[in-house]
Scaffold this active site. Structure first.
Site, PDB file in Angstrom:
ATOM      1  N   SER A 112       0.841  -1.196   0.000  1.00  0.00           N
ATOM      2  CA  SER A 112       0.000   0.000   0.000  1.00  0.00           C
ATOM      3  C   SER A 112       0.879   1.250   0.000  1.00  0.00           C
ATOM      4  O   SER A 112       1.691   1.430  -0.897  1.00  0.00           O
ATOM      5  CB  SER A 112      -0.955  -0.037   1.205  1.00  0.00           C
ATOM      6  N   GLU A 213      -1.769  -2.390  -8.197  1.00  0.00           N
ATOM      7  CA  GLU A 213      -2.986  -2.714  -7.460  1.00  0.00           C
ATOM      8  C   GLU A 213      -3.566  -1.430  -6.894  1.00  0.00           C
ATOM      9  O   GLU A 213      -2.861  -0.433  -6.731  1.00  0.00           O
ATOM     10  CB  GLU A 213      -2.687  -3.729  -6.353  1.00  0.00           C
ATOM     11  N   HIS A 287      -4.487  -5.017  -1.829  1.00  0.00           N
ATOM     12  CA  HIS A 287      -5.598  -4.886  -0.893  1.00  0.00           C
ATOM     13  C   HIS A 287      -6.665  -5.946  -1.132  1.00  0.00           C
ATOM     14  O   HIS A 287      -7.725  -5.687  -1.696  1.00  0.00           O
ATOM     15  CB  HIS A 287      -6.222  -3.504  -1.005  1.00  0.00           C
TER      16      HIS A 287
END
Length: 317
Positions: A112, A213, A287
């Site tokens: 992330s 992502e 995620h």
């Protein structure tokens, strides 16, 4: 830059825990994670500023960078796990001692917002790092068998990870463009990859397999970011592209202006298919409940025709 690999993780090793991005909401999340690591046979130490809070950050930029640098400096520490992502990792890059990181290679894992750190470390040190889960979720309730399997495949075994398979056979992997290619892995969270552009830490995609992502992002915003990557030449330079599941990235009911009719897939086909390079969408990266750990900077093989990604080089030594 010469590739550097950290020592593989073994029972009895010491894991250092830091929070380079946002603070934890419940201290018990960290306690559970630490106890789980100890039950698995590892020693754990925590950063000096681990429990600090500075608005939506886990301490000031200098405090968070201090813990990062000290974990690499500490000769007792074998691996560095982050608590989780959130916001603010890029703010501390100016305070990181990259010479220290290069001279003291260790496992570093997170995803992330941690993408900012992965890209900077790759660029300035050549150290292989790991795009994988934060330790705040290292507990029997949150850590699925798939997550756990791929963490230890990446960090502890001598052999390459091999295939990044689907976590659930009911899931679907979509081939955007057929073909087969080999190259080093790079990428991470789409927002943070885009944020690296025009900075000293800008992502290098030339001849590489780019994985991306995203989460909680509407198609119009993803369209904006793919446009940014395209104009910067980053999509065209890649040898192949792998898109993760991208959880909750559909249009919202709220229509603040123009009605959104594009789907995420529409955007992927618009930008990626004309490139004529191997590309797939839907692997468990980032995620998602079941996420695979990917070593960044190692060789991989993308067989888009058969919807397969293989990590063909170990990330540790």
């Amino acid at each position: 830059m010469e590739k550097i690999k950290p020592k593989r993780l073994e029972k009895g090793d010491t894991i250092g825990i830091i929070a380079p991005a946002s603070p934890h909401y419940n201290r018990s999340d960290i306690i559970r994670g630490i106890e789980t690591l100890q039950e698995w046979g590892y020693k754990v130490i925590t950063g000096e500023n681990l429990h600090n809070k500075h608005e939506y950050l886990a301490g000031t930029d200098k405090e968070r960078a201090h813990d990062f640098n000290e974990m690499f400096r500490n000769e007792e520490v074998d691996a560095i796990f982050v608590t989780h992502g959130g916001y603010g990792s890029a703010r501390m890059l100016r305070y990181i001692d990259f010479d220290l990181v290069r001279k003291n290679p260790k496992i570093f894992i997170g995803y992330s917002d941690i993408t900012s750190l992965h890209l900077a470390i790759q660029k300035y040190t050549g150290l292989v790092t790991f795009h994988g889960p934060g330790m705040a979720g290292f507990n029997p309730e949150d850590l699925t068998e798939y997550r756990k399997e791929y963490v230890f495949k990446a960090l502890s075994q001598q052999e390459p990870i091999g295939e990044i398979r689907k976590a659930n056979e009911k899931k679907w992997i979509n081939c955007i463009h057929k073909g087969e290619v080999e190259g080093e892995l790079t990428g991470g969270n789409l927002t943070l990859v885009c944020a690296s552009l025009g900075t000293p830490y800008e992502i290098d995609t030339k001849g590489k397999i780019l994985f991306l992502e995203e989460v909680w992002t509407e198609p119009w915003n993803i369209d904006h970011m793919f446009t940014h990557l395209y104009h910067a030449g980053k999509l065209q330079e890649a040898a192949g592209i792998v898109i993760g599941e991208c959880t909750d990235c559909g249009p919202k009911k709220l229509d603040p202006g123009f009605h959104v009719t594009f789907s995420l897939e529409d955007i992927l086909y618009d930008f990626i298919e004309p490139l004529g390079i191997p590309a797939i969408h839907g692997l468990p990266i980032g995620h998602t409940k079941d996420l695979a750990t990917l070593p960044m900077g190692v060789n991989a093989k993308l067989d888009a025709t058969n919807k397969k990604l293989y990590v063909t080089e170990s990330g540790t030594k």
